[in-house]
Motif scaffolding. Structure first.
Motif, PDB file in Angstrom:
ATOM      1  N   THR A 106       0.878  -1.171   0.000  1.00 37.50           N
ATOM      2  CA  THR A 106       0.000   0.000   0.000  1.00 37.50           C
ATOM      3  C   THR A 106       0.907   1.209   0.000  1.00 37.50           C
ATOM      4  N   ILE A 107       0.733   2.060  -0.973  1.00 34.03           N
ATOM      5  CA  ILE A 107       1.591   3.238  -1.045  1.00 34.03           C
ATOM      6  C   ILE A 107       0.966   4.348  -0.214  1.00 34.03           C
ATOM      7  N   LYS A 108       1.730   4.791   0.783  1.00 35.49           N
ATOM      8  CA  LYS A 108       1.198   5.851   1.669  1.00 35.49           C
ATOM      9  C   LYS A 108       1.732   7.206   1.224  1.00 35.49           C
ATOM     10  N   MET A 109       0.822   8.170   1.168  1.00 38.75           N
ATOM     11  CA  MET A 109       1.216   9.541   0.856  1.00 38.75           C
ATOM     12  C   MET A 109       0.921  10.401   2.084  1.00 38.75           C
ATOM     13  N   HIS A 110       1.786  11.382   2.372  1.00 40.67           N
ATOM     14  CA  HIS A 110       1.479  12.324   3.447  1.00 40.67           C
ATOM     15  C   HIS A 110       0.189  13.047   3.088  1.00 40.67           C
ATOM     16  N   PRO A 111      -0.701  13.208   4.043  1.00 38.24           N
ATOM     17  CA  PRO A 111      -1.925  13.948   3.737  1.00 38.24           C
ATOM     18  C   PRO A 111      -1.579  15.404   3.413  1.00 38.24           C
ATOM     19  N   GLY A 112      -2.467  16.067   2.698  1.00 40.85           N
ATOM     20  CA  GLY A 112      -2.229  17.471   2.382  1.00 40.85           C
ATOM     21  C   GLY A 112      -1.933  17.674   0.918  1.00 40.85           C
ATOM     22  N   ALA A 113      -0.959  18.549   0.644  1.00 47.85           N
ATOM     23  CA  ALA A 113      -0.741  18.963  -0.743  1.00 47.85           C
ATOM     24  C   ALA A 113       0.735  19.200  -1.006  1.00 47.85           C
ATOM     25  N   SER A 114       1.088  19.166  -2.261  1.00 50.23           N
ATOM     26  CA  SER A 114       2.430  19.578  -2.662  1.00 50.23           C
ATOM     27  C   SER A 114       2.336  20.269  -4.005  1.00 50.23           C
ATOM     28  N   ALA A 115       3.322  21.103  -4.270  1.00 49.75           N
ATOM     29  CA  ALA A 115       3.306  21.857  -5.520  1.00 49.75           C
ATOM     30  C   ALA A 115       4.730  22.028  -6.017  1.00 49.75           C
ATOM     31  N   ASP A 165      -2.089  22.246   3.095  1.00 50.03           N
ATOM     32  CA  ASP A 165      -3.042  22.507   2.017  1.00 50.03           C
ATOM     33  C   ASP A 165      -2.333  23.155   0.834  1.00 50.03           C
ATOM     34  N   LEU A 166      -3.013  23.210  -0.301  1.00 51.94           N
ATOM     35  CA  LEU A 166      -2.375  23.645  -1.543  1.00 51.94           C
ATOM     36  C   LEU A 166      -1.919  25.100  -1.463  1.00 51.94           C
ATOM     37  N   ARG A 167      -2.765  25.966  -0.901  1.00 48.55           N
ATOM     38  CA  ARG A 167      -2.402  27.392  -0.804  1.00 48.55           C
ATOM     39  C   ARG A 167      -1.065  27.545  -0.070  1.00 48.55           C
ATOM     40  N   ALA A 168      -0.933  26.813   1.041  1.00 45.81           N
ATOM     41  CA  ALA A 168       0.291  26.902   1.843  1.00 45.81           C
ATOM     42  C   ALA A 168       1.485  26.317   1.085  1.00 45.81           C
ATOM     43  N   ALA A 169       1.257  25.224   0.350  1.00 42.41           N
ATOM     44  CA  ALA A 169       2.350  24.612  -0.416  1.00 42.41           C
ATOM     45  C   ALA A 169       2.819  25.580  -1.501  1.00 42.41           C
ATOM     46  N   LEU A 170       1.867  26.218  -2.186  1.00 42.56           N
ATOM     47  CA  LEU A 170       2.220  27.174  -3.238  1.00 42.56           C
ATOM     48  C   LEU A 170       2.933  28.389  -2.646  1.00 42.56           C
ATOM     49  N   ASP A 171       2.440  28.886  -1.518  1.00 40.74           N
ATOM     50  CA  ASP A 171       3.083  30.046  -0.877  1.00 40.74           C
ATOM     51  C   ASP A 171       4.535  29.734  -0.543  1.00 40.74           C
ATOM     52  N   LYS A 172       4.773  28.534  -0.035  1.00 43.67           N
ATOM     53  CA  LYS A 172       6.144  28.144   0.323  1.00 43.67           C
ATOM     54  C   LYS A 172       7.027  28.055  -0.920  1.00 43.67           C
ATOM     55  N   ALA A 173       6.489  27.460  -1.984  1.00 43.96           N
ATOM     56  CA  ALA A 173       7.280  27.311  -3.215  1.00 43.96           C
ATOM     57  C   ALA A 173       7.593  28.682  -3.809  1.00 43.96           C
ATOM     58  N   TYR A 174       6.573  29.556  -3.865  1.00 42.82           N
ATOM     59  CA  TYR A 174       6.804  30.885  -4.447  1.00 42.82           C
ATOM     60  C   TYR A 174       7.726  31.731  -3.570  1.00 42.82           C
ATOM     61  N   ALA A 175       7.643  31.551  -2.243  1.00 48.83           N
ATOM     62  CA  ALA A 175       8.539  32.310  -1.351  1.00 48.83           C
ATOM     63  C   ALA A 175       9.991  31.914  -1.643  1.00 48.83           C
ATOM     64  N   GLU A 176      10.230  30.644  -1.890  1.00 51.36           N
ATOM     65  CA  GLU A 176      11.587  30.198  -2.202  1.00 51.36           C
ATOM     66  C   GLU A 176      12.015  30.719  -3.568  1.00 51.36           C
ATOM     67  N   LEU A 177      11.080  30.694  -4.493  1.00 54.72           N
ATOM     68  CA  LEU A 177      11.376  31.099  -5.871  1.00 54.72           C
ATOM     69  C   LEU A 177      11.832  32.554  -5.945  1.00 54.72           C
TER      70      LEU A 177
END
Ligand code: AMP
Ligand code: GLY
Length: 425
Positions: free
Chosen positions: A320-329, A389-401
Motif C-alpha cells: 500500500t503506497i502511503k502519501m502524506h496527507p495534504g498537498a504539494s506543488a 493545504d495547496l495554498r500553503a504549499a504554493l506560498d512556500k514554493a513561491y517564497a523560495e522562488l
C-alpha cells in the motif's frame, strides 16, 4: 544497496532525493545527472539514447538496482538488455513502452481493450488523412505517432489546417524527423488529470494523482512545454473516481498487456481528460512524469525502494503506497525564450543550503561550471514544497522562488489556479 538512476532532469533529481531517504540505500549514482543531482549522487556522463553506453555503466558499476527515469532509454530497450544480463531494473520493456512510444499502438490497444479514449483514425499517407478527415468535425487533433517531447500534438480548427499539420509531420518539417504514422483524434474538452499507477506485470496500484500545467503562459496560454508546474493533493479526485481510474484504465491496461504477451511493469502515467462523457485517456506515458514527480515524491511516505521492488518482483498487490496527507506543488523556473530558443550557461543566484521545511529545489537543467551552478536547459529549476493545504504549499514554493534568479528567468505565477478556484477535476 547501490542504486543507479538513469536521466538528468528534475524528475531524476526527485528520484535520487527519495532514494537518499531510504534506509535500504547506501549509495546513489546518476547518469548523466546534472548540477543539482551532483550534490546527492555521483554523476556519470552518458548519452541516454545510447544503449551500449548505458549498459557499460551498469556492467562496470554493478548497481543492485537501476531506475530508468526518461522515455528515451526505455524506447531503445535498456530494460530488456539489462534484464537479459541479469540486472535488476525498474521500468517497462521496449515492447511494453510502446504504450508511450507509439501513439498508433496505444490507440489501437485501447480500442482492442475498450479503454475509454477519443475516437481516432490512423493514417500513413496524406490521401488517408484527406479521406479520414471527413469523419471528424472540427476542431480536430493531429498527433505524430512517435516520441515528440510534447510537440507532436496540433489542435486544428479546419480540415485544411489538419492536412497541413499532417503534411508537416510526414515531411519532417514540424518535428525534425519524418513521421510514418499520424493519428487523427476527436477533440475532447474537460479538466486534465495525471493519474500514476505502479504496475508489476499483473497488478496496478495507485501512487497518486497530479495536475500538470503544459502551456508556457499564465491562464494556460502560449505554446506547450514539457510542463511549467504541477500540484498534487488528496482531493484532486474523489476516492470513488480514483478507484474508477485504477480499475477501468490502469488495471485494464495491465490486464491487456499481459494478455497480449507483453506484461507492463513500471509506472503507468495515464493522462486523463475529464470529459462530459466521463474520463478518457489522452495519452499514456510509461514512466514518472516531469514535473509531477517533483510534487508527488515530496508527499511519498512509503520507502521508494519498496515501490521499485514490488514492481520488479510482481508483488505490488501486497504493497500500500502511503502519501502524506495534504498537498504539494512544484513551480518550474525556465530559461527566457523556452519552449523556443534560449541561452544556457547563465549563473544561478540564491541557491542556498538552508531551505524552509518541506521545501526542495530540484534541478531540471543545470550544470556546474568553475564551481558555479549555471543554467543548462529550457526548464532549469523545479521549486517544490509540501504543506497541509495547496495554498500553503504554493506560498512556500513561491517564497523560495523569489530568492532565486538567473538572467531571463521566467515562471508561471498561477500554478494550481484551477484547484484554488475549486474548479472540479
Ligand atoms: P498528449 O501529448 O497526447 O498528452 O497531448 C498534449 C496535450 O494536448 C494534452 O495534454 C491536451 O491538452 C491536448 N490534447 C491531446 N489530445 C487531445 C484531444 N483529443 N482533445 C483535446 N485536447 C487534446
Ligand atoms: N508532465 C508530462 C510528462 O512528463 O510528459
Amino acid at each position: 544497496m547501490k542504486v543507479l538512476v538513469i536521466g538528468g532532469g528534475g524528475r531524476e533529481h526527485a528520484l535520487v532525493w527519495a532514494l537518499r531517504k531510504s534506509t535500504q540505500v547506501t549509495q546513489v549514482l546518476c547518469a548523466p545527472g546534472n548540477g543539482g543531482i551532483a550534490q546527492l549522487a555521483r554523476c556519470i556522463p552518458v548519452d541516454p539514447g545510447n544503449l551500449h553506453e548505458m549498459v557499460d555503466i551498469v556492467a562496470i558499476e554493478q548497481p543492485a538496482l537501476t531506475v530508468v527515469g526518461p522515455e528515451l532509454p526505455l524506447s531503445v530497450g535498456l530494460v530488456d538488455e539489462l534484464t537479459k544480463r541479469g540486472f535488476r531494473v525498474f521500468g517497462p520493456t521496449q515492447a511494453a513502452a510502446q504504450l508511450e512510444t507509439s501513439k498508433a499502438f496505444a490507440k489501437e490497444f485501447m480500442q482492442r481493450h475498450e479503454i475509454p479514449t477519443a475516437a481516432h483514425a490512423l493514417c500513413t499517407t496524406l490521401e488517408e488523412v484527406h479521406e479520414e478527415l471527413r469523419r471528424f468535425t472540427v476542431p480536430v487533433v493531429v498527433k505524430a505517432s512517435g516520441l515528440a517531447a510534447g510537440k507532436g500534438v496540433v489542435i486544428c480548427n479546419t480540415h485544411l489546417e489538419a492536412e497541413e499539420a499532417a503534411a508537416q509531420m510526414f515531411s519532417g518539417t514540424l518535428l525534425g524527423t519524418q513521421e510514418t504514422e499520424v493519428v487523427l483524434e476527436e477533440f475532447l474538452t474537460g479538466a486534465e488529470l495525471s493519474f500514476f499507477a505502479l504496475c508489476d506485470g499483473t497488478h496496478a496500484i495507485e501512487i497518486a494523482s497530479a495536475q500538470d500545467h503544459k502551456r508556457v503562459g499564465e491562464g494556460d496560454t502560449g505554446p506547450n512545454t514539457g510542463g511549467m508546474g504541477a500540484y498534487s493533493t488528496d482531493g484532486i479526485a474523489t476516492p470513488a473516481m480514483r478507484q474508477w481510474l485504477l480499475r477501468n484504465i490502469a488495471q485494464k491496461t495491465v490486464d491487456g498487456m499481459k494478455s497480449e504477451g507483453e506484461p507492463f511493469k513500471g509506472v503507468l502515467f495515464c493522462g486523463i481528460m475529464m470529459t462530459p462523457r466521463g474520463p478518457m485517456v489522452l495519452e499514456f506515458n510509461t514512466r514518472f512524469g516531469d514535473p509531477e514527480t517533483e510534487a508527488i515524491l515530496l508527499r511519498l511516505e512509503t520507502d521508494i525502494v519498496d515501490l521499485f521492488n514490488a514492481s520488479i518482483d510482481g508483488t505490488a498487490n501486497q504493497l500500500t503506497i502511503k502519501m502524506h496527507p495534504g498537498a504539494s506543488a512544484c513551480v518550474i523556473a525556465a530559461s527566457g525564450g523556452y519552449p523556443g530558443k534560449y541561452v544556457s550557461g547563465k549563473p544561478i543566484e540564491g541557491l542556498s543550503e538552508k531551505l524552509a521545511e518541506d521545501v526542495v529545489v530540484f534541478h531540471s537543467g543545470t550544470a556546474i561550471e568553475d564551481g558555479q551552478i549555471v543554467t543548462a536547459g529550457g526548464r532549469v529549476l523545479a521549486v517544490s514544497a509540501a504543506a497541509p493545504d495547496l495554498r500553503a504549499a504554493l506560498d512556500k514554493a513561491y517564497a523560495e522562488l523569489t530568492k532565486l534568479s538567473f538572467e531571463g528567468m521566467q515562471y508561471r505565477r498561477d500554478i494550481g489556479h484551477r484547484a484554488l478556484r475549486q474548479e472540479p477535476v
